[in-house]
Design a protein around this motif. Structure first.
Motif, mmCIF file in Angstrom:
data_model
loop_
_atom_site.group_PDB
_atom_site.id
_atom_site.type_symbol
_atom_site.label_atom_id
_atom_site.label_comp_id
_atom_site.label_asym_id
_atom_site.label_seq_id
_atom_site.Cartn_x
_atom_site.Cartn_y
_atom_site.Cartn_z
ATOM 1 N N THR A 49 0.039 2.322 -3.945
ATOM 2 C CA THR A 49 -0.097 3.730 -3.699
ATOM 3 C C THR A 49 -1.484 3.984 -2.968
ATOM 4 O OG1 THR A 49 -1.374 3.940 -6.054
ATOM 5 C CG2 THR A 49 1.140 4.581 -5.687
ATOM 6 N N ILE A 50 -1.985 2.987 -2.320
ATOM 7 C CA ILE A 50 -3.396 3.171 -1.865
ATOM 8 C C ILE A 50 -2.956 4.109 -0.381
ATOM 9 C CG2 ILE A 50 -4.960 1.875 -0.165
ATOM 10 C CD1 ILE A 50 -4.426 -0.531 -2.031
ATOM 11 N N GLY A 51 -2.113 3.814 0.204
ATOM 12 C CA GLY A 51 -1.611 4.739 1.573
ATOM 13 C C GLY A 51 -0.618 5.716 1.125
ATOM 14 N N PRO A 52 -0.480 6.683 1.972
ATOM 15 C CA PRO A 52 0.570 7.673 1.882
ATOM 16 C C PRO A 52 2.119 7.040 1.655
ATOM 17 C CG PRO A 52 -0.187 7.504 4.094
ATOM 18 C CD PRO A 52 -1.056 6.585 3.438
ATOM 19 N N GLU A 53 2.773 7.857 0.992
ATOM 20 C CA GLU A 53 4.331 7.512 0.939
ATOM 21 C C GLU A 53 4.761 7.513 2.372
ATOM 22 O OE1 GLU A 53 8.308 9.039 -1.236
ATOM 23 O OE2 GLU A 53 6.498 9.834 -1.704
ATOM 24 N N LEU A 54 5.779 6.589 2.708
ATOM 25 C CA LEU A 54 6.306 6.769 4.044
ATOM 26 C C LEU A 54 7.562 7.276 3.999
ATOM 27 C CD1 LEU A 54 5.146 2.956 5.302
ATOM 28 C CD2 LEU A 54 4.119 5.243 5.550
ATOM 29 N N LYS A 55 7.615 8.330 4.320
ATOM 30 C CA LYS A 55 8.781 9.446 4.673
ATOM 31 C C LYS A 55 8.785 10.380 5.506
ATOM 32 C CE LYS A 55 7.730 12.752 1.181
ATOM 33 N NZ LYS A 55 7.823 13.333 -0.350
ATOM 34 N N ASP A 56 9.733 10.758 5.970
ATOM 35 C CA ASP A 56 9.981 11.934 7.282
ATOM 36 C C ASP A 56 8.790 11.454 8.467
ATOM 37 O OD1 ASP A 56 11.455 13.381 5.589
ATOM 38 O OD2 ASP A 56 9.735 14.193 4.344
ATOM 39 N N LEU A 57 8.616 10.154 8.588
ATOM 40 C CA LEU A 57 7.813 9.761 9.804
ATOM 41 C C LEU A 57 8.270 10.246 10.925
ATOM 42 C CD1 LEU A 57 6.868 6.453 8.409
ATOM 43 C CD2 LEU A 57 5.529 8.583 8.312
ATOM 44 N N LYS A 58 9.763 10.389 11.433
ATOM 45 C CA LYS A 58 10.053 10.815 12.571
ATOM 46 C C LYS A 58 9.553 12.332 12.941
ATOM 47 C CE LYS A 58 13.944 10.165 15.739
ATOM 48 N NZ LYS A 58 15.033 9.417 15.860
ATOM 49 N N CYS A 110 0.765 -1.119 0.048
ATOM 50 C CA CYS A 110 0.113 -0.274 -0.003
ATOM 51 C C CYS A 110 0.636 1.186 0.077
ATOM 52 C CB CYS A 110 -0.869 0.019 1.278
ATOM 53 S SG CYS A 110 -2.007 -1.435 1.157
ATOM 54 N N HIS A 111 1.964 1.223 0.318
ATOM 55 C CA HIS A 111 3.004 2.484 0.527
ATOM 56 C C HIS A 111 4.079 2.386 -0.283
ATOM 57 C CE1 HIS A 111 0.629 3.307 4.019
ATOM 58 N NE2 HIS A 111 0.701 2.072 4.487
ATOM 59 N N VAL A 112 4.465 3.627 -0.779
ATOM 60 C CA VAL A 112 5.827 3.712 -1.478
ATOM 61 C C VAL A 112 6.697 4.022 -0.198
ATOM 62 C CG1 VAL A 112 7.306 5.524 -2.835
ATOM 63 C CG2 VAL A 112 4.819 4.839 -3.242
ATOM 64 N N ILE A 113 7.794 3.131 -0.244
ATOM 65 C CA ILE A 113 8.972 3.408 0.828
ATOM 66 C C ILE A 113 10.336 3.265 -0.020
ATOM 67 C CG2 ILE A 113 9.888 2.378 2.910
ATOM 68 C CD1 ILE A 113 7.291 0.748 3.140
ATOM 69 N N GLN A 142 -12.497 3.993 9.235
ATOM 70 C CA GLN A 142 -12.906 3.684 8.034
ATOM 71 C C GLN A 142 -11.365 3.341 7.073
ATOM 72 O OE1 GLN A 142 -15.726 3.610 6.597
ATOM 73 N NE2 GLN A 142 -16.530 4.320 8.755
ATOM 74 N N THR A 143 -10.438 3.236 7.829
ATOM 75 C CA THR A 143 -8.961 2.548 7.142
ATOM 76 C C THR A 143 -9.045 1.487 6.605
ATOM 77 O OG1 THR A 143 -6.679 2.690 7.706
ATOM 78 C CG2 THR A 143 -8.237 1.597 9.176
ATOM 79 N N MET A 144 -8.131 1.248 5.665
ATOM 80 C CA MET A 144 -7.871 0.088 4.870
ATOM 81 C C MET A 144 -6.627 -0.777 5.598
ATOM 82 S SD MET A 144 -8.633 1.055 0.904
ATOM 83 C CE MET A 144 -8.661 -0.439 0.340
ATOM 84 N N MET A 145 -6.281 -0.019 6.247
ATOM 85 C CA MET A 145 -4.868 -0.519 6.975
ATOM 86 C C MET A 145 -5.245 -1.696 7.886
ATOM 87 S SD MET A 145 -1.746 1.161 8.690
ATOM 88 C CE MET A 145 -0.437 0.623 9.406
#
Length: 116
Positions: free
Chosen positions: A58-67, A47-50, A89-92
């Protein structure tokens, strides 16, 4: 005379323990990346670009700058454990609640995500 007298053996022991802590942290990050990229376990790439991941979704947000986005690692841990508490309502999938991942595995993934 110094304010904090230390014996050479104590200094060696402290240096050793510091090295072990760094090695464990690096190992945890590597374990977290392996889980995040594993198509059968963590499966974050579905689901995520990492950065560094192949064939991301591309269903979920790109995982970056999470800290920066989640400076309190407990919030990111809670999201992975069960995002339905924050967003019904999340799909996660609730990785922790459904026992897809252990608390230790979720911790390793959080360690990895905080390096992005």
């Amino acid at each position: 005379m110094t304010a904090f007298p230390c014996k050479p053996a104590a200094l060696v022991a402290l240096a050793f323990l510091a090295g072990v802590a760094v090695a464990q942290a690096q190992s945890t990050v590597a374990d977290g990346q392996k889980l995040a990229f594993d198509r059968g376990k963590g499966n974050c790439l579905t689901c995520h670009v990492i950065k560094g991941g192949d064939l991301p979704g591309t269903i979920g947000p790109e995982l970056k700058d999470l800290k920066t986005k989640y400076p309190d690692r407990n919030e990111l841990t809670a999201i992975i454990f069960d995002e339905t508490k924050r967003n019904p309502q999340t799909m996660m999938p609730p990785f922790g609640r459904n026992r897809i991942l252990t608390e230790q595995e979720i911790g390793a993934i959080v360690d990895f995500l905080q390096t992005l």
